[in-house]
Design a protein around this motif. Structure first.
Motif, PDB file in Angstrom:
ATOM      1  N   THR A  35       0.759  -1.182   0.028  1.00  9.71           N
ATOM      2  CA  THR A  35      -0.049   0.008  -0.002  1.00  9.71           C
ATOM      3  C   THR A  35       0.798   1.192   0.082  1.00  9.71           C
ATOM      4  O   THR A  35       0.246   2.476  -0.313  1.00  9.71           O
ATOM      5  CB  THR A  35      -1.066  -0.177   1.324  1.00  9.71           C
ATOM      6  N   ARG A  36       2.066   1.153   0.392  1.00 10.97           N
ATOM      7  CA  ARG A  36       3.123   2.369   0.402  1.00 10.97           C
ATOM      8  C   ARG A  36       3.300   2.585  -1.294  1.00 10.97           C
ATOM      9  O   ARG A  36       3.799   3.834  -1.491  1.00 10.97           O
ATOM     10  CB  ARG A  36       4.463   2.032   1.154  1.00 10.97           C
ATOM     11  N   GLN A  37       3.445   1.661  -2.250  1.00 11.07           N
ATOM     12  CA  GLN A  37       3.783   2.083  -3.405  1.00 11.07           C
ATOM     13  C   GLN A  37       2.713   2.666  -4.221  1.00 11.07           C
ATOM     14  O   GLN A  37       1.590   2.314  -3.723  1.00 11.07           O
ATOM     15  CB  GLN A  37       4.365   0.883  -3.971  1.00 11.07           C
ATOM     16  N   ASP A  38       2.950   3.146  -5.284  1.00  9.10           N
ATOM     17  CA  ASP A  38       1.956   3.978  -6.062  1.00  9.10           C
ATOM     18  C   ASP A  38       1.937   3.377  -7.424  1.00  9.10           C
ATOM     19  O   ASP A  38       1.278   4.188  -8.523  1.00  9.10           O
ATOM     20  CB  ASP A  38       2.095   5.388  -6.184  1.00  9.10           C
ATOM     21  N   ALA A  39       2.819   2.502  -7.869  1.00  7.68           N
ATOM     22  CA  ALA A  39       2.628   1.990  -9.264  1.00  7.68           C
ATOM     23  C   ALA A  39       1.656   1.060  -9.839  1.00  7.68           C
ATOM     24  O   ALA A  39       1.117   1.183 -10.816  1.00  7.68           O
ATOM     25  CB  ALA A  39       4.119   1.115  -9.647  1.00  7.68           C
ATOM     26  N   VAL A  40       1.101   0.606  -8.916  1.00  7.25           N
ATOM     27  CA  VAL A  40      -0.365  -0.447  -8.946  1.00  7.25           C
ATOM     28  C   VAL A  40      -1.013  -0.130  -7.702  1.00  7.25           C
ATOM     29  O   VAL A  40      -0.731  -0.400  -6.697  1.00  7.25           O
ATOM     30  CB  VAL A  40       0.138  -1.963  -8.866  1.00  7.25           C
ATOM     31  N   PRO A  41      -2.463   0.183  -8.026  1.00  6.73           N
ATOM     32  CA  PRO A  41      -3.468   0.436  -6.700  1.00  6.73           C
ATOM     33  C   PRO A  41      -3.740  -1.080  -6.423  1.00  6.73           C
ATOM     34  O   PRO A  41      -4.151  -1.933  -7.103  1.00  6.73           O
ATOM     35  CB  PRO A  41      -4.888   0.941  -7.523  1.00  6.73           C
ATOM     36  N   VAL A  42      -3.533  -1.042  -4.944  1.00  5.19           N
ATOM     37  CA  VAL A  42      -3.671  -2.519  -4.320  1.00  5.19           C
ATOM     38  C   VAL A  42      -4.513  -2.172  -3.149  1.00  5.19           C
ATOM     39  O   VAL A  42      -4.457  -1.299  -2.378  1.00  5.19           O
ATOM     40  CB  VAL A  42      -2.403  -3.153  -4.038  1.00  5.19           C
ATOM     41  N   ALA A  43      -5.516  -3.202  -3.104  1.00  5.26           N
ATOM     42  CA  ALA A  43      -6.172  -3.371  -1.845  1.00  5.26           C
ATOM     43  C   ALA A  43      -5.753  -4.819  -1.064  1.00  5.26           C
ATOM     44  O   ALA A  43      -5.861  -5.676  -1.766  1.00  5.26           O
ATOM     45  CB  ALA A  43      -7.866  -3.053  -1.872  1.00  5.26           C
ATOM     46  N   VAL A  44      -5.669  -4.844   0.153  1.00  2.03           N
ATOM     47  CA  VAL A  44      -5.261  -6.057   0.949  1.00  2.03           C
ATOM     48  C   VAL A  44      -6.206  -6.300   2.122  1.00  2.03           C
ATOM     49  O   VAL A  44      -6.801  -5.615   2.676  1.00  2.03           O
ATOM     50  CB  VAL A  44      -3.890  -5.797   1.604  1.00  2.03           C
ATOM     51  N   ASP A  45      -6.614  -7.617   2.081  1.00  2.00           N
ATOM     52  CA  ASP A  45      -7.191  -8.376   2.893  1.00  2.00           C
ATOM     53  C   ASP A  45      -6.202  -9.064   3.690  1.00  2.00           C
ATOM     54  O   ASP A  45      -5.506  -9.952   3.237  1.00  2.00           O
ATOM     55  CB  ASP A  45      -8.400  -9.271   2.480  1.00  2.00           C
ATOM     56  N   LEU A  46      -6.051  -8.788   4.943  1.00  2.00           N
ATOM     57  CA  LEU A  46      -4.926  -9.371   5.817  1.00  2.00           C
ATOM     58  C   LEU A  46      -5.667 -10.267   6.845  1.00  2.00           C
ATOM     59  O   LEU A  46      -6.335 -10.106   7.803  1.00  2.00           O
ATOM     60  CB  LEU A  46      -4.348  -8.278   6.642  1.00  2.00           C
ATOM     61  N   LEU A  47      -5.522 -11.599   6.570  1.00  2.00           N
ATOM     62  CA  LEU A  47      -6.380 -12.735   7.096  1.00  2.00           C
ATOM     63  C   LEU A  47      -5.540 -13.390   8.262  1.00  2.00           C
ATOM     64  O   LEU A  47      -4.307 -13.726   8.298  1.00  2.00           O
ATOM     65  CB  LEU A  47      -6.770 -13.776   6.192  1.00  2.00           C
ATOM     66  N   ASP A  48      -6.476 -13.801   9.350  1.00  2.00           N
ATOM     67  CA  ASP A  48      -5.301 -14.774  10.403  1.00  2.00           C
ATOM     68  C   ASP A  48      -6.234 -15.502  11.161  1.00  2.00           C
ATOM     69  O   ASP A  48      -7.626 -15.260  11.276  1.00  2.00           O
ATOM     70  CB  ASP A  48      -5.043 -13.571  11.490  1.00  2.00           C
ATOM     71  N   ARG A  49      -5.734 -16.998  11.542  1.00  2.00           N
ATOM     72  CA  ARG A  49      -6.614 -17.595  12.184  1.00  2.00           C
ATOM     73  C   ARG A  49      -7.083 -17.388  13.552  1.00  2.00           C
ATOM     74  O   ARG A  49      -8.239 -17.621  14.078  1.00  2.00           O
ATOM     75  CB  ARG A  49      -5.904 -18.796  12.293  1.00  2.00           C
ATOM     76  N   LEU A  50      -6.433 -16.228  14.183  1.00  2.00           N
ATOM     77  CA  LEU A  50      -6.705 -15.915  15.429  1.00  2.00           C
ATOM     78  C   LEU A  50      -7.462 -14.682  15.435  1.00  2.00           C
ATOM     79  O   LEU A  50      -7.322 -14.142  14.333  1.00  2.00           O
ATOM     80  CB  LEU A  50      -5.424 -15.501  16.341  1.00  2.00           C
ATOM     81  N   PRO A  51      -8.324 -14.202  16.541  1.00  2.00           N
ATOM     82  CA  PRO A  51      -9.041 -12.967  16.381  1.00  2.00           C
ATOM     83  C   PRO A  51      -8.266 -11.878  16.626  1.00  2.00           C
ATOM     84  O   PRO A  51      -8.680 -10.923  16.491  1.00  2.00           O
ATOM     85  CB  PRO A  51     -10.008 -12.945  17.515  1.00  2.00           C
ATOM     86  N   THR A  52      -6.745 -11.921  17.044  1.00  2.00           N
ATOM     87  CA  THR A  52      -5.925 -11.003  17.153  1.00  2.00           C
ATOM     88  C   THR A  52      -5.015 -10.742  16.072  1.00  2.00           C
ATOM     89  O   THR A  52      -4.384 -12.008  15.695  1.00  2.00           O
ATOM     90  CB  THR A  52      -5.484 -11.017  18.234  1.00  2.00           C
ATOM     91  N   PRO A  53      -4.343  -9.703  15.773  1.00  2.00           N
ATOM     92  CA  PRO A  53      -3.344  -9.498  14.877  1.00  2.00           C
ATOM     93  C   PRO A  53      -1.860  -9.677  15.649  1.00  2.00           C
ATOM     94  O   PRO A  53      -1.819  -9.777  16.503  1.00  2.00           O
ATOM     95  CB  PRO A  53      -3.384  -7.921  14.349  1.00  2.00           C
ATOM     96  N   PHE A  54      -0.582  -9.630  14.617  1.00  2.00           N
ATOM     97  CA  PHE A  54       0.802  -9.441  15.288  1.00  2.00           C
ATOM     98  C   PHE A  54       1.411 -10.754  15.588  1.00  2.00           C
ATOM     99  O   PHE A  54       2.460 -10.777  15.765  1.00  2.00           O
ATOM    100  CB  PHE A  54       0.677  -8.603  16.636  1.00  2.00           C
ATOM    101  N   GLY A  55       0.669 -11.767  15.658  1.00  2.00           N
ATOM    102  CA  GLY A  55       1.577 -13.122  15.400  1.00  2.00           C
ATOM    103  C   GLY A  55       2.285 -13.233  16.477  1.00  2.00           C
ATOM    104  O   GLY A  55       2.009 -12.948  17.583  1.00  2.00           O
ATOM    105  N   LEU A  56       3.556 -13.566  16.181  1.00  2.00           N
ATOM    106  CA  LEU A  56       4.711 -13.874  17.261  1.00  2.00           C
ATOM    107  C   LEU A  56       5.257 -12.536  18.163  1.00  2.00           C
ATOM    108  O   LEU A  56       5.638 -12.877  19.362  1.00  2.00           O
ATOM    109  CB  LEU A  56       5.849 -14.444  16.547  1.00  2.00           C
ATOM    110  N   VAL A  57       4.470 -11.382  17.678  1.00  2.00           N
ATOM    111  CA  VAL A  57       4.769 -10.128  18.365  1.00  2.00           C
ATOM    112  C   VAL A  57       3.956 -10.438  19.504  1.00  2.00           C
ATOM    113  O   VAL A  57       4.166  -9.563  20.748  1.00  2.00           O
ATOM    114  CB  VAL A  57       4.713  -8.883  17.516  1.00  2.00           C
TER     115      VAL A  57
END
Length: 468
Positions: A35-57
């Motif tokens: 999403t920081r680059q501007d060459a190609v418009p991109v929308a992201v769905d960020l999926l996770d098995r847990l109800p919470t983000p950040f994984g190992l953090v």
């Protein structure tokens, strides 16, 4: 313009839709790079098995590391981007298959990590009192899927602990077990974890390395933190610090190794002190058998020597270390999602600079980043460069016309809800975050982690019923 001189492909009528499977650092860094680059418009769905983000953090870095865990504040900013949508509580391969997911997006980046522990492969490893570091770390960080009863039974009455492995996770485990209740109280550990650790009468923690200190993989920062514990003394045998020529050469060319050795040599003069936990670092020893009948009572270890190629060779010299608990921390490997190839030997997805390989060829629209791409190595920051490489490959494919929006797609979240799933979106995560902060405030902490999936989802549902 493409290299062959033909005109570039027309701009898409809608953004390129990319699903990122895994909302840990690698996944969030990938979403950020997209999403920081501007060459190609991109929308992201960020999926996770847990109800919470950040994984190992959230569920890998020890809770007594507040500065490291503060990385999630940085990661959180990426979740706020208007073209990034966090979609938690979705188990890809169960709630939706990879094939079905691909029908809702133009590309998928797999970043779900390497969560399966490696075993020692020795007699007695199945005894109660023998744990994987993955299980212990998941327990003290409040992972919803941990087997609480098994871990807590293993910790009951523990006085002597042997941790097998000399990486950062092994040091995390040793440090947490050697800390006093007063040191752990301010952390965001679940209350039941604090209670169990406070009741464990740990007197000695031994960290075993099968090779020498020059081959250890822990970082100097992690090592130094062992010396700041309130009621523990770090003990190192000076004989373990005598290096062979190959190790001397390694120390001369590797700054991390030389710094580690300087720290270890500073501890070589320490002596055990009454009423303090003995935290021993022992090198050139490998476990050959866990002893005990109904549970672990000791570890038989063999003295080793490092050969010219840096491999540990047994000497036949054996000794027994008393142990009520043995924690193995000897590496991780990735597990396959249904429909995704994983190399059995390396535990990684075959790839070329992040492009997934199927039968040796790049699979259009499939990419990989993080530990499932390169193996379980490096610290959190290494995932940023790794994700950027993968995103560069994806963008190059988009520029070359290999990857492009292929028409309208149905909304992924609508499809998941129609299937009976309960996806957790960013506002839902904010409700969980607020509930943890409120729980922590009742005991004077910044937060207390909610460890049960039902508790996490109850916070989401409660927020949804409040007047807005």
């Amino acid at each position: 313009m493409p290299a062959d001189g033909s005109p570039p492909p027309p701009l898409p009528l809608r953004p390129l839709r990319v699903a990122v499977v895994g909302a840990g650092p690698a996944g969030i860094y990938a979403a950020d790079a997209l999403t920081r680059q501007d060459a190609v418009p991109v929308a992201v769905d960020l999926l996770d098995r847990l109800p919470t983000p950040f994984g190992l953090v959230r569920h890998g870095i020890a809770p007594d590391h507040p500065k490291m865990r503060a990385i999630r504040d940085t990661l959180h900013r990426s979740l706020e981007h208007p073209l990034v949508r966090f979609v938690g509580n979705v188990d890809v391969g169960v709630d939706i298959s990879l094939e079905e997911l691909r029908r809702h997006v133009d590309a998928v980046i797999y970043t779900y990590g390497a969560s399966l522990d490696r075993q020692l492969g020795i007699e007695g490893e199945e005894l109660p009192g023998s744990l994987a570091a993955t299980d212990l770390v998941a327990w003290y960080t409040g992972h919803p899927d941990v087997d609480r009863a098994r871990v807590e039974a293993a910790l009951t009455g523990v006085r002597s602990v042997v941790v097998v492995g000399v990486g950062n996770v092994a040091l995390d485990v040793a440090r947490v077990l050697a800390r006093t209740p007063e040191e752990l109280e301010p952390t965001d550990m679940p209350q039941h974890v604090l209670d169990v650790l406070a009741a464990a009468p740990v007197e000695e923690v031994t960290v075993l390395g099968r090779r020498g200190p020059a081959q250890a993989t822990f970082t100097t920062q992690e090592l130094r933190e062992l010396d700041g514990l309130a009621e523990a003394t770090v003990l190192v045998d000076p004989a373990d610090l005598e290096l062979d020529p190959g190790s001397e050469e390694r120390a001369a060319t590797d700054r991390n190794v030389s710094r580690n050795l300087a720290v270890l040599r500073g501890w070589a003069g320490h002596a055990p002190a009454p009423d303090r936990v003995r935290l021993r670092l022992r090198f050139f020893r490998r476990p050959v058998r866990l002893l005990g009948d109904e549970r672990v009572t000791g570890v038989e270890v063999e003295r080793t020597a490092v050969d010219g190629d840096g491999r540990a060779m047994g000497t036949g010299e054996l000794e027994v270390l008393p142990a009520d608990l043995v924690v193995r921390s000897v590496g991780y490997r990735g597990i396959p999602l249904p429909g995704l190839p994983v190399d059995e030997r390396s535990g990684t997805v075959p790839n070329d600079a992040g492009r997934v390989l199927r039968e040796g060829r790049p699979a259009p629209g499939e990419y990989v980043a993080g530990w499932i791409k390169r193996g379980p190595s490096g610290v959190v920051g290494h995932n940023k460069h790794d994700a950027r490489e993968t995103v560069a490959a994806l963008l190059a494919d988009a520029a070359a016309g290999v990857l492009a929006p292929s028409g309208p797609v149905d909304d992924l979240v609508d499809e998941l809800v129609a299937r009976g799933a309960e996806p957790v979106l960013l506002d839902d995560w904010r409700a969980i975050d607020a509930a943890e902060a409120a729980l922590g405030a009742t005991r004077g902490r910044v937060r207390t982690t909610l460890h049960e999936r039902e508790s996490l989802m109850a916070a989401v549902r409660a927020a949804a019923t409040r007047p807005r």
